[in-house]
Write an enzyme that holds these catalytic residues in place. Structure first.
Site, PDB file in Angstrom:
ATOM      1  N   SER A 217       0.875  -1.179   0.000  1.00 36.69           N
ATOM      2  CA  SER A 217       0.000   0.000   0.000  1.00 36.69           C
ATOM      3  C   SER A 217       0.906   1.221   0.000  1.00 36.69           C
ATOM      4  CB  SER A 217      -0.841  -0.009   1.287  1.00 36.69           C
ATOM      5  OG  SER A 217      -1.465   1.230   1.494  1.00 36.69           O
TER       6      SER A 217
ATOM      7  N   TYR B  98      -1.686  -0.780  10.549  1.00 37.69           N
ATOM      8  CA  TYR B  98      -1.728  -1.025   9.098  1.00 37.69           C
ATOM      9  C   TYR B  98      -0.394  -0.647   8.455  1.00 37.69           C
ATOM     10  CZ  TYR B  98      -3.766  -1.122   4.373  1.00 37.69           C
ATOM     11  OH  TYR B  98      -4.042  -1.412   3.046  1.00 37.69           O
TER      12      TYR B  98
HETATM   13  N1  LIG Z   1      -8.631  -0.440  -1.150  1.00 32.33           N
HETATM   14  C1  LIG Z   1      -7.595   0.343  -0.910  1.00 32.33           C
HETATM   15  O1  LIG Z   1      -7.712   1.567  -0.835  1.00 32.33           O
HETATM   16  C2  LIG Z   1      -6.229  -0.276  -0.751  1.00 32.33           C
HETATM   17  C3  LIG Z   1      -5.115   0.587  -0.787  1.00 32.33           C
HETATM   18  C4  LIG Z   1      -3.845   0.032  -0.620  1.00 32.33           C
HETATM   19  C5  LIG Z   1      -3.701  -1.325  -0.437  1.00 32.33           C
HETATM   20  N2  LIG Z   1      -4.796  -2.132  -0.395  1.00 32.33           N
HETATM   21  C6  LIG Z   1      -4.578  -3.559  -0.190  1.00 32.33           C
HETATM   22  O2  LIG Z   1      -5.186  -4.267  -1.244  1.00 32.33           O
HETATM   23  C7  LIG Z   1      -5.436  -5.611  -0.809  1.00 32.33           C
HETATM   24  C8  LIG Z   1      -6.838  -6.011  -1.215  1.00 32.33           C
HETATM   25  O3  LIG Z   1      -7.767  -5.228  -0.465  1.00 32.33           O
HETATM   26  P1  LIG Z   1      -9.092  -4.611  -1.107  1.00 32.33           P
HETATM   27  O4  LIG Z   1      -8.961  -3.151  -1.038  1.00 32.33           O
HETATM   28  O5  LIG Z   1      -9.405  -5.258  -2.386  1.00 32.33           O
HETATM   29  O6  LIG Z   1     -10.156  -5.014   0.037  1.00 32.33           O
HETATM   30  P2  LIG Z   1     -11.374  -6.039   0.019  1.00 32.33           P
HETATM   31  O7  LIG Z   1     -11.862  -6.094   1.413  1.00 32.33           O
HETATM   32  O8  LIG Z   1     -12.338  -5.659  -1.050  1.00 32.33           O
HETATM   33  O9  LIG Z   1     -10.692  -7.420  -0.395  1.00 32.33           O
HETATM   34  C9  LIG Z   1      -9.854  -8.122   0.507  1.00 32.33           C
HETATM   35  C10 LIG Z   1     -10.162  -9.612   0.391  1.00 32.33           C
HETATM   36  O10 LIG Z   1      -9.279 -10.307   1.291  1.00 32.33           O
HETATM   37  C11 LIG Z   1     -10.044 -11.325   1.912  1.00 32.33           C
HETATM   38  N3  LIG Z   1      -9.439 -11.731   3.186  1.00 32.33           N
HETATM   39  C12 LIG Z   1      -9.509 -11.099   4.380  1.00 32.33           C
HETATM   40  N4  LIG Z   1      -8.881 -11.825   5.321  1.00 32.33           N
HETATM   41  C13 LIG Z   1      -8.394 -12.936   4.701  1.00 32.33           C
HETATM   42  C14 LIG Z   1      -7.653 -14.047   5.138  1.00 32.33           C
HETATM   43  N5  LIG Z   1      -7.307 -14.190   6.433  1.00 32.33           N
HETATM   44  N6  LIG Z   1      -7.312 -14.981   4.232  1.00 32.33           N
HETATM   45  C15 LIG Z   1      -7.689 -14.874   2.937  1.00 32.33           C
HETATM   46  N7  LIG Z   1      -8.415 -13.839   2.465  1.00 32.33           N
HETATM   47  C16 LIG Z   1      -8.758 -12.884   3.335  1.00 32.33           C
HETATM   48  C17 LIG Z   1     -11.413 -10.718   2.110  1.00 32.33           C
HETATM   49  O11 LIG Z   1     -12.415 -11.709   2.333  1.00 32.33           O
HETATM   50  C18 LIG Z   1     -11.597  -9.963   0.805  1.00 32.33           C
HETATM   51  O12 LIG Z   1     -12.213 -10.772  -0.176  1.00 32.33           O
HETATM   52  C19 LIG Z   1      -5.187  -5.617   0.697  1.00 32.33           C
HETATM   53  O13 LIG Z   1      -3.912  -6.168   0.965  1.00 32.33           O
HETATM   54  C20 LIG Z   1      -5.204  -4.144   1.058  1.00 32.33           C
HETATM   55  O14 LIG Z   1      -4.445  -3.868   2.223  1.00 32.33           O
HETATM   56  C21 LIG Z   1      -6.051  -1.639  -0.551  1.00 32.33           C
END
Ligand SMILES: NC(=O)c1ccc[n+]([C@@H]2O[C@H](COP(=O)([O-])OP(=O)(O)OC[C@H]3O[C@@H](n4cnc5c(N)ncnc54)[C@H](O)[C@@H]3O)[C@@H](O)[C@H]2O)c1
Length: 290
Positions: free
Chosen positions: A143, A156
Site C-alpha cells: 500500500s 496497518y
Molecule cells: N482499497 C484500498 O484503498 C487499498 C489501498 C492500498 C492497499 N490495499 C490492499 O489491497 C489488498 C486487497 O484489499 P481490497 O482493497 O481489495 O479489500 P477487500 O476487502 O475488497 O478485499 C480483501 C479480500 O481479502 C479477503 N481476506 C480477508 N482476510 C483474509 C484471510 N485471512 N485470508 C484470505 N483472504 C482474506 C477478504 O475476504 C476480501 O475478499 C489488501 O492487501 C489491502 O491492504 C487496498
C-alpha cells in the site's frame, strides 16, 4: 517481459475488490487462475465472472494467516495446473486508531493476514516456483501505507512497511540466486473496495478493536469513497507492471510527493512530515483514557 497467455496464476483475497479484479485481469490475458479467500460467497462470484472466459478456474477457501492452509493452496495449484507462474499475495485487512490504544488483537489479526499471509505465500510458493524452473513472478500487495506513515494507521502501516521490506529482500535474494522469478510490490492509494468493512470477517477471538478507532474509520471510509481509481484500474496497471518487470507499482502518481517528503525527512534529519488527511473529531480524543 513475461508472456502470460496459457500460464497459471494464484490470487489470494480474490473474493472482493483488488484481488477479484486481478483474477479477472489474469483470465482476460488467457491465464488459468486459482482463487483463494475466506469468503465463500465472494469466491463464487469471482469464479462465475471468470468461468465465462474459457480458462481453467479453481477456487479454495484459504485463510492466509494459517501457514498450513497456504501450503494446501500451493498443493492444490500444482495438482491442478502443474505450475504457478504468477502469485498474488493480495489478501489484506485494515484497522485504524491511535498507536497507543491499538489492541493486541488489532496487531495479531492485521499482522497475521497482511504481513504473515505474504510470508506464508513466499514460503509455500517460491521454492516450488524455483524448482519448476522457467519464468515466474510474485506480486505482493502492500500500500502507499508501506511507503509513508499516516496518523491513526500504526498497525496497518507497520504491516505494509513489512510487506515492502519483504518484497525488496525477496527481489535481492532471487537476483543473488540468479533466478528468473521477478517481484513487484503493489502500492495503491485509496480505492473504493470492501477494505473499509474489513471487520466483516474478523474472528470472534480477535474481535477487540481500538476503542478510539471510530473517527479514523470514518475518515478512511470517506477517503475510500473519494478514491478516483477503481479496483479494475489498479489490476490493469498491475498486470502492465508485471509484463514490464516493474518492481514498485505505484498506481496513484499524486502520492509521490509524500514519499519524497518522507525520504527528505530522513536525509535532512527532520521530524516526519504529516501527510495524513485531517480526521474530524480525532483531536478531541487525544486525552481520552480507556
Ligand atoms: N482499497 C484500498 O484503498 C487499498 C489501498 C492500498 C492497499 N490495499 C490492499 O489491497 C489488498 C486487497 O484489499 P481490497 O482493497 O481489495 O479489500 P477487500 O476487502 O475488497 O478485499 C480483501 C479480500 O481479502 C479477503 N481476506 C480477508 N482476510 C483474509 C484471510 N485471512 N485470508 C484470505 N483472504 C482474506 C477478504 O475476504 C476480501 O475478499 C489488501 O492487501 C489491502 O491492504 C487496498
Amino acid at each position: 517481459m513475461m508472456e502470460l497467455k496459457g500460464k497459471s496464476a494464484v490470487v489470494t483475497g480474490a473474493g472482493s475488490g483488488i484481488g477479484r479484479e486481478l483474477a479477472l485481469a489474469c483470465a482476460r490475458e488467457g491465464m488459468d487462475v486459482l482463487l483463494a479467500d475466506i469468503d465463500a460467497a465472494g469466491l463464487r462470484d469471482t469464479r462465475a465472472a471468470i468461468e465465462v472466459r474459457g480458462v481453467r478456474v479453481e477456487s479454495m477457501l484459504c485463510d492466509v494467516s494459517k501457514p498450513h492452509e497456504v501450503e494446501a493452496l500451493a498443493d492444490r495449484a500444482w495438482e491442478r495446473f502443474g505450475a504457478v507462474h504468477l502469485l498474488f499475495n493480495n489478501a489484506g485487512v485494515g484497522v485504524a486508531g491511535p498507536a497507543w490504544t491499538a489492541t493486541l488483537e488489532d496487531w495479531e489479526w492485521t499482522l497475521g493476514i497482511n504481513l504473515m499471509g505474504v510470508v506464508h505465500g513466499v514460503r509455500s510458493f517460491v521454492p516450488r516456483m524455483l524448482a519448476q524452473g522457467g519464468e515466474g513472478h510474485v506480486v505482493n500487495t502492500a500500500s502507499v501505507a508501506g511507503l509513508v506513515d499516516i496518523a491513526g494507521s500504526a498497525v496497518y502501516c507497520v504491516s505494509k512497511h513489512g510487506v515492502v521490506a519483504l518484497s525488496e529482500c525477496l527481489h535481492h535474494d532471487l537476483r543473488v540466486a540468479k533466478a528468473s522469478i521477478g517481484v513487484s510490490v503493489l502500492c495503491p492509494a485509496y480505492v473504493n473496495t470492501g477494505i473499509g468493512d474489513s471487520a466483516r470477517h474478523r474472528p470472534a477471538e480477535l474481535a477487540a478493536t481500538n476503542p478510539l478507532a471510530a473517527p479514523y474509520d470514518a475518515a478512511v471510509r470517506e477517503a475510500l469513497r473519494s478514491g478516483r481509481l477503481t479496483a479494475a484500474d489498479v489490476a490493469r496497471v498491475t498486470l502492465d507492471g508485471v509484463k514490464a518487470g516493474r518492481f514498485y507499482i505505484l498506481t496513484h502518481e499524486k502520492i509521490k510527493p509524500a514519499i519524497e517528503a518522507r525520504m527528505r525527512d530522513i536525509l535532512e534529519d527532520r521530524s516526519p512530515t504529516d501527510v495524513s488527511r485531517p480526521v474530524p473529531g480525532a483531536g478531541k480524543l487525544k486525552g481520552t483514557q480507556t
